[in-house]
Design a protein around this motif. Structure first.
Motif, mmCIF file in Angstrom:
data_model
loop_
_atom_site.group_PDB
_atom_site.id
_atom_site.type_symbol
_atom_site.label_atom_id
_atom_site.label_comp_id
_atom_site.label_asym_id
_atom_site.label_seq_id
_atom_site.Cartn_x
_atom_site.Cartn_y
_atom_site.Cartn_z
ATOM 1 N N THR A 105 -5.171 0.794 -14.704
ATOM 2 C CA THR A 105 -4.419 1.085 -15.773
ATOM 3 C C THR A 105 -2.967 1.727 -15.091
ATOM 4 N N ILE A 106 -2.922 2.058 -13.851
ATOM 5 C CA ILE A 106 -1.846 2.355 -12.981
ATOM 6 C C ILE A 106 -1.015 0.946 -12.976
ATOM 7 N N GLN A 107 -1.648 0.015 -12.423
ATOM 8 C CA GLN A 107 -1.292 -1.340 -12.370
ATOM 9 C C GLN A 107 -0.317 -1.788 -13.418
ATOM 10 N N GLY A 108 -0.770 -1.606 -14.864
ATOM 11 C CA GLY A 108 -0.376 -2.168 -15.889
ATOM 12 C C GLY A 108 1.033 -1.115 -16.349
ATOM 13 N N GLN A 109 0.811 -0.028 -15.886
ATOM 14 C CA GLN A 109 2.093 0.689 -16.201
ATOM 15 C C GLN A 109 3.251 0.445 -15.172
ATOM 16 N N ILE A 110 2.806 0.334 -13.805
ATOM 17 C CA ILE A 110 3.999 -0.141 -12.874
ATOM 18 C C ILE A 110 4.728 -1.374 -13.264
ATOM 19 N N ASP B 144 0.983 -1.164 0.062
ATOM 20 C CA ASP B 144 0.012 -0.091 0.067
ATOM 21 C C ASP B 144 0.933 1.273 0.044
ATOM 22 N N PRO B 145 1.003 1.885 -1.202
ATOM 23 C CA PRO B 145 2.080 3.190 -1.286
ATOM 24 C C PRO B 145 1.475 4.400 -0.195
ATOM 25 N N MET B 146 0.046 4.010 0.087
ATOM 26 C CA MET B 146 -0.471 5.345 1.119
ATOM 27 C C MET B 146 0.319 5.114 2.311
ATOM 28 N N MET B 147 0.569 3.985 2.611
ATOM 29 C CA MET B 147 1.397 3.568 3.990
ATOM 30 C C MET B 147 2.706 3.511 4.104
ATOM 31 N N THR B 148 3.240 3.288 2.944
ATOM 32 C CA THR B 148 4.931 2.833 3.063
ATOM 33 C C THR B 148 5.716 4.184 3.178
ATOM 34 N N LEU B 149 5.140 5.392 2.618
ATOM 35 C CA LEU B 149 6.016 6.570 2.746
ATOM 36 C C LEU B 149 5.648 7.158 4.050
ATOM 37 N N ASN B 150 6.223 7.699 4.915
ATOM 38 C CA ASN B 150 6.140 8.387 6.067
ATOM 39 C C ASN B 150 5.259 9.664 5.974
ATOM 40 N N PRO B 151 4.267 9.705 6.313
ATOM 41 C CA PRO B 151 3.326 10.815 5.941
ATOM 42 C C PRO B 151 3.967 12.387 6.503
ATOM 43 N N VAL B 152 4.640 12.361 7.456
ATOM 44 C CA VAL B 152 5.283 13.582 7.991
ATOM 45 C C VAL B 152 6.803 13.854 7.539
ATOM 46 N N LEU B 153 7.192 13.184 6.734
ATOM 47 C CA LEU B 153 8.654 13.395 6.119
ATOM 48 C C LEU B 153 8.529 14.047 4.579
ATOM 49 N N ARG B 154 9.240 14.812 4.472
ATOM 50 C CA ARG B 154 9.282 15.090 2.677
ATOM 51 C C ARG B 154 9.907 14.019 1.872
ATOM 52 N N ILE B 155 9.452 14.354 0.654
ATOM 53 C CA ILE B 155 10.042 13.086 -0.242
ATOM 54 C C ILE B 155 11.726 13.092 -0.173
ATOM 55 N N GLY C 166 -0.621 5.992 -7.408
ATOM 56 C CA GLY C 166 0.558 5.628 -8.279
ATOM 57 C C GLY C 166 1.783 6.216 -8.297
ATOM 58 N N MET C 167 1.546 7.857 -8.020
ATOM 59 C CA MET C 167 2.928 8.517 -7.884
ATOM 60 C C MET C 167 3.512 8.006 -6.649
ATOM 61 N N ARG C 168 2.988 7.522 -5.467
ATOM 62 C CA ARG C 168 3.535 7.126 -4.321
ATOM 63 C C ARG C 168 4.405 6.034 -4.509
ATOM 64 N N GLN C 169 3.820 4.943 -5.253
ATOM 65 C CA GLN C 169 4.475 3.844 -5.561
ATOM 66 C C GLN C 169 5.636 4.038 -6.378
ATOM 67 N N ALA D 121 9.005 -7.499 -4.311
ATOM 68 C CA ALA D 121 7.839 -6.783 -4.478
ATOM 69 C C ALA D 121 6.643 -7.407 -3.821
ATOM 70 N N ASP D 122 6.167 -6.823 -2.790
ATOM 71 C CA ASP D 122 4.983 -7.397 -2.126
ATOM 72 C C ASP D 122 3.709 -6.811 -2.421
ATOM 73 N N GLU D 123 3.094 -7.442 -3.320
ATOM 74 C CA GLU D 123 1.876 -7.098 -4.083
ATOM 75 C C GLU D 123 1.740 -5.652 -4.248
ATOM 76 N N PRO D 124 2.875 -5.071 -5.112
ATOM 77 C CA PRO D 124 3.033 -3.567 -5.165
ATOM 78 C C PRO D 124 1.923 -2.728 -5.927
ATOM 79 N N THR D 125 1.008 -3.743 -6.695
ATOM 80 C CA THR D 125 0.178 -3.029 -7.777
ATOM 81 C C THR D 125 -1.604 -3.449 -7.158
ATOM 82 N N THR D 126 -1.624 -3.931 -6.011
ATOM 83 C CA THR D 126 -2.777 -4.438 -5.661
ATOM 84 C C THR D 126 -3.629 -3.143 -5.181
#
Lengths: 296, 323, 327
Positions: free
Chosen positions: B190-195, B100-111, B160-163, B180-185
């Protein structure tokens, strides 16, 4: 606490979950002891600490177990008026617990009604009630209680009023939030469609579902109320000297503390501590049992 | 395949020691993956596929513990490494991408913080040069105007951008192995295909080996070279993708293939596998699939051993479908 | 940001006026201060003169209006007892209270967050359980009783620490402080510990719960998968996330520390505003009570504003003012 043993009713399951924690059982046992002492104080106390005829000034400020002039042994010592501390503590527990429980019941009743009304009617009623709750909760309870007591003066009734005033908002907030959650559910909608009376919907359907969190908050609040009453009495703003709670006993002994006569303050303090700890232990486990989401 | 594979996992066991009992999340799992190859790890949730991935990463937390087996990576048995050595491998030579790319990046740190810290964890470079590499990394995964994007927080990005950012981070140190643990689920189709396409391309370019963990056999069909089918903590069948999908031997694999909707069978009701995955807590001995299996017999009360029905194929079943 | 600040202060101002009215009504009802202030042998004429001198013969609303006009000019009335402006009296005592509250809070934060982190990272270890048990104790113990026990142990029994007063003070920018002299520190040690205890327990609980929650999040797993050292994972990734609720609570608790200082100051005879309040209540010194409450309420308002600003700095998802309203 009697449980039907045959069928696994909700009470049996509740008891099984509750008794999972040994610490909570210890808390419950202590609490039962404290309540029993408070109820039976007139029967089990060695003397009536407020019957001046039974006090002997000769016996004042005796250390625990110290031989007294009158031949009596005071296991927890005596205070400046020759009062047996053990008896004083038993009677003090009675007052502390009584004030704590009474104020909790009144505060619960007021908070419950206002919280349900706010959740059920919504709109400006909700806004008004919750705004008052918010403003009140943004000030420390002790400050509000102090000012109230400064205005009202001393007395059991006054301190109950002060404690109710600082506590009702917690209940109102708890009831409102769980009632709002319940209100969204279908069965309330169904009850409305069936054109059941408003009072019936609120009290038969909304209320029972708000009870678990309320019970938890109420348990914690009894402990808070007792601690707050003790603090206010310690500051000399709670109860009058004629009705000494544990807090007042402690306050009374404070002046002798610096000269090493620790027992006048210390033992009432232990009684207070045991009471609050016992309630908190029970409350902690209740929170876990009644709220499955928090169980880990 | 010439020479030893990049990673070979042999008889891996990872158990959780909980108050309620022992959970054998990974139970005697073996597989291998060579450089530049893609291995699919397929199974339902709870089959132990993610836990296998975490085991290779050394990311098992108590009450979980590796209790047996070897994880040989580039000639080195990882299970013998100390924590510090394993840390130096992670994110450097072995990288992982999560579901889940929503959860893997730390929400309070800049990219930029999250990328730069990864670079500097493994390379002794200045902040400025790390920042320059971060910019390149974002550009490589197709993120436009990386300068601006670096100063953003994750919540400014789409899923998609986060992933893509997570993939960029995984690729920073040109890892030899990517898990890669289900990175497109969690992403749109459409994004799945691109990734998928980009991951495949990046792996081919860098020569990295890829372990793709998924519950979706159809993803594996178009992506992987080999596949391991996992059930209840065990590999029940493995082989090349073409063979396993053409000629599944294990009744479970067969069930998985039948439950994938396919174009030429439009209108026919999908078949599904009856029942549910068993609880792994104190799992009874014997084939764990027998309760749901139409081929099961009294023999299945014993655990089937691993057999090799054809060269390069493994199977754990007494009653293969085609045989 | 500026619009937000203006709106915020507007709201606070309304609360303040509202509170002043409530407080004034309440305090107005307290006894008759003239009885306490005038010589008991005084005749009726003297009483009336004293009543008039204090402005107590005027109708209630006129008294309140007079108070509001004065308050707008920074005049909160004169203390009946000391015959000096109430505000001056409070401001004189305020540094002692703020010093006590500040030191207590620093103690609570500097111990509570690390202990909570340890307890959260190793919840089942001996140390983790010990920290938690201590925090439960700290929650249950009434502040005033802990104060007594501290005095009993450190002043009476061991004789190490003084049990009352501020000790030797040093002027810093014209304000007397205790924490810069050894004697001052000795005087500060017990009251500050006493006041810190409850907040310390609270912070331990909060940090522990936050840490346990954060450690299960995917971003922690991903941070570890990136090969970051443990201290960076915990010190940056975990800490920055759990700091958000912690800062909020610290901010909210700052006010209650000042309120609870009333109790601690009474026990340790710390010459701050809390002790002044209790004395004023006992002496029915209305202007001082009103002034105290208004100063404290204003302090709360300022603190809440600072907390909001800090919150938005810590959590990029929160933007003050209009931007957040779109969601």
């Amino acid at each position: 606490m009697t449980e039907p043993a045959r069928v696994e009713g909700p009470w049996v399951r509740f008891w099984r979950d509750f008794s999972e924690s040994r610490l909570a059982l210890v808390g419950l046992a202590l609490l039962a002891l404290v309540v029993a002492i408070a109820i039976l104080a007139p029967v089990i106390s060695p003397q009536n600490p407020y019957d001046l005829a039974q006090l002997d000034v000769m016996d004042s400020k005796l250390a625990p177990g110290e031989a007294s002039g009158t031949g009596k042994t005071y296991w927890l010592g005596t205070d400046d008026q020759g009062r047996d501390m053990l008896s004083g503590i038993f009677y003090g527990l009675r007052i502390s617990l009584g004030v704590g429980v009474a104020s909790t019941i009144f505060a619960l009743a007021i908070g419950l009604v206002l919280g349900l009304v706010a959740a059920y009617f919504g709109g400006w009623v909700d806004t008004l009630v919750m705004r008052i709750v918010d403003i009140q909760l943004s000030f420390p309870a002790i400050l509000i209680a102090l000012v109230l007591l400064a205005v009202l003066g001393q007395g059991v009734d006054k301190i109950v009023v002060a404690l109710v005033t600082v506590q009702w908002a917690y209940y109102a907030r708890t009831v409102r939030s769980s009632a709002l959650v319940e209100r969204q559910k279908e069965y309330i909608e169904a009850a409305r469609v069936l054109a059941l009376g408003q009072a019936r919907v609120v009290f038969r359907h909304l209320l029972p579902n708000c009870l678990p969190p309320l019970i938890v908050v109420a348990t914690v609040q009894v402990a808070h109320a007792i601690a707050l009453e003790a603090t206010l009495s310690f500051l000399g703003l709670g109860l009058p000297i004629t009705e000494p709670s544990l807090g007042l006993l402690i306050s009374n002994g404070f002046q002798y503390l610096l000269s090493g006569k620790y027992w006048i303050s210390f033992y009432p303090g232990i009684a207070l501590l045991v009471t609050i700890m016992a309630i908190n232990l029970v409350a902690d486990q209740l929170r876990d049992v009644l709220n499955p989401r928090l169980r880990k | 395949m010439s020479g030893p594979p990049l990673l070979s996992v042999d008889g891996l066991r990872m158990h959780f020691f909980t108050k309620a009992g022992v959970v054998k999340a990974v139970d005697d799992v073996s597989f291998a993956v060579g450089r530049g190859r893609i291995l699919g790890l397929v199974g339902e949730s709870g089959s132990g596929k993610s836990m296998t991935g975490y085991s290779v990463m050394g990311l098992i937390d108590p009450p979980g513990r590796l209790v047996g087996g070897r994880i040989v990576f580039d000639g080195q048995d990882l299970t013998r490494l100390d924590a510090a050595a394993w840390r130096r491998l992670r994110g450097n030579r072995i990288a992982m991408i999560f579901q889940d790319p929503m959860m893997t990046l730390n929400p309070v740190l800049r990219i930029d913080t999250q990328i730069v810290e990864t670079i500097r964890a493994h390379a002794d470079v200045s902040h400025e040069s790390a920042l320059a590499r971060a910019r390149e990394a974002l550009a490589r995964v197709g993120i436009a105007s990386p300068d601006e994007r670096l100063r953003a927080y994750p919540h400014h990005f789409s899923g998609g951008m986060r992933q893509r950012v997570a993939i960029a981070i995984a690729l920073l140190h040109h890892p030899d192995l990517i898990i890669a643990d289900e990175p497109t689920t969690a992403l749109d189709v459409t994004i799945q295909g691109q990734i998928l396409f980009e991951m495949q391309k990046l792996c081919r370019e860098t020569g990295a080996a890829l372990i793709w963990i998924t519950h979706d056999l159809s993803v594996i069909a178009g992506l992987a070279d080999e596949v391991c089918v996992m059930y209840a903590g065990r590999v029940v069948e493995s082989g090349t993708v073409a063979e396993v999908i053409e000629r599944p031997l294990h009744p479970y694999t067969r069930g998985l293939i039948d439950s994938v909707p396919s174009r030429n069978e439009r209108g026919r009701p999908l078949r599904q596998i009856p029942g549910m995955t068993p609880s792994l807590l104190e799992l009874a001995p014997g084939c764990p699939f027998r309760e749901r299996c139409s081929h099961a017999s009294a023999a299945c009360a014993e655990s089937p051993a691993v057999t090799e029905p054809a060269p390069g194929r493994c199977l754990r079943c007494f009653h293969p479908v085609h045989a | 940001m500026l619009a937000y600040a203006i709106r915020r202060f507007g709201q606070s101002f309304i609360v303040l006026v509202f509170m002043s009215f409530l407080v004034f009504v309440g305090v107005y009802a307290i006894g008759n201060p003239v009885e306490l202030l005038v010589n008991p042998q005084a005749d009726e004429a003297e009483r009336i003169r004293a009543t008039a001198a204090l402005g107590l013969d005027k109708p209630f609303l006129e008294q309140y209006w007079g108070f509001l006009v004065g308050a707008a000019k920074g005049d909160l009335g004169k203390s009946f007892v000391f015959n000096v402006p109430a505000l001056t009296l409070i401001l004189e005592k305020l540094p002692a209270t703020i010093e006590l509250a500040f030191v207590a809070m620093v103690l609570a934060i500097s111990l509570g967050i690390p202990l909570g982190l340890v307890a959260g990272l190793k919840p089942d270890s001996f140390v983790g359980r010990g920290i938690m048990a201590g925090s439960i104790m700290g929650f249950s113990l009434p502040t005033f009783w802990v104060g007594l026990v501290l005095i009993m142990i450190f002043s009476v029994h061991l004789g190490w620490l003084p049990s009352n007063g501020r000790g030797e003070t040093v002027l810093v920018a014209g304000i007397p402080v205790s924490f810069l002299t050894m004697d001052g520190i000795a005087h500060l040690a017990m009251p500050a510990t006493n006041l810190a205890l409850f907040k310390l327990s609270l912070l331990i609980r909060l940090t522990r719960a936050g840490t346990r929650e954060a450690m299960l999040q995917d971003y922690v797993k991903f941070a570890r998968a990136k090969g970051l050292p443990q201290r960076r994972v915990i010190g940056v990734h975990v800490l920055k996330n759990i700091l958000i609720p912690i800062v909020t609570v610290i901010g909210l608790e700052l006010g209650s520390v000042i309120a609870f200082a009333i109790v601690t100051e009474s026990i340790f005879a710390w010459p701050g505003t809390g002790k002044l309040l209790i004395d004023s209540i006992n002496q029915l010194d209305r202007p001082v009570i009103v002034a105290y409450l208004l100063v404290i309420v204003s302090l709360f308002v300022v603190i809440n504003f600072v907390v909001d600003v800090l919150y938005s700095l810590l959590d990029p998802r929160v933007r003050l003012g209009g931007a957040a309203a779109a969601h």
